[in-house]
Write an enzyme that holds these catalytic residues in place. Structure first.
Site: not given
Length: 196
Positions: A10-12, A14, A87-90
């Site tokens: 989820t968010m945050n 790490g 990063d941000e692979a979604q």
């Protein structure tokens, strides 16, 4: 042996911190890496991966129309790459995940992807769905809900602080917009509406 890795949460939780640490480990040993991040997410600055704990690094950006296999192959002609980090692979498209799988299989280069699994509605992102289907290795990066249980969901808050139930899948934001929760508290926030 090269593998396609997917680190999700989820968010945050790490994820970006873990990516930056892993990339640092390669560079510390004199190995070249390619860092990629989604063009749509400019919270840390355009072409920059940033962590909430204050570390960051420059990265190349990708957009939905980019051929990532061709980009990596081109970079291999310039330098001896040891690993690709995403990063941000979604925000990858399904085709881009297949392109990264070809990088692993055909170019024998490890690819490490980091991203969200589900959106604020509890639905998989297209890139995450493809990674869950195709990745050789998957690892959940854990964070906790305010109750202390593992957070697996995220809510998007409106300006008045209430949980939003509708809206575009992609809305870039941080702590001011999103809160990671366990499924039980996510259901409470969302009004426990039956999924159809």
């Amino acid at each position: 042996m090269a593998k396609l890795h997917f680190h999700y949460s989820t968010m945050n939780a790490g994820k970006s911190t873990l990516l930056l640490q892993a990339a640092h480990n390669y560079r510390e040993r004199g190995m070249e890496t390619l860092l990629l991040t989604a063009a749509v997410d400019t919270r840390a600055g355009k072409g920059r991966i940033g962590s909430r704990i204050g570390i960051g690094a420059a990265a190349e950006v990708f957009a939905p129309e980019d051929d990532l296999a061709a980009r990596v192959a081109g970079r291999l002609g310039e330098a001896r790459l040891a690993c690709v980090f995403v990063d941000e692979a979604q925000f990858l498209t399904r085709e881009q995940v297949w392109q990264l799988a070809r990088v692993v299989d055909d170019l024998r280069l490890p690819v490490m992807c980091y991203g969200l699994r589900v959106d604020f509605r509890g639905d998989l992102f297209p890139g995450s769905a493809a990674l869950l289907a195709l990745a050789d290795e998957m690892r959940e990066v854990r964070t906790i809900c305010h109750c202390g249980r593992k957070a697996t969901m995220v809510v998007r808050r409106g300006p008045d602080g209430t949980a939003l139930r509708e809206g575009a899948q992609v809305q870039i934001g941080g702590d001011e917009t999103y809160v990671s929760l366990c499924r039980r508290h996510w259901r409470e926030e969302m009004g426990d509406r039956a999924r159809r």
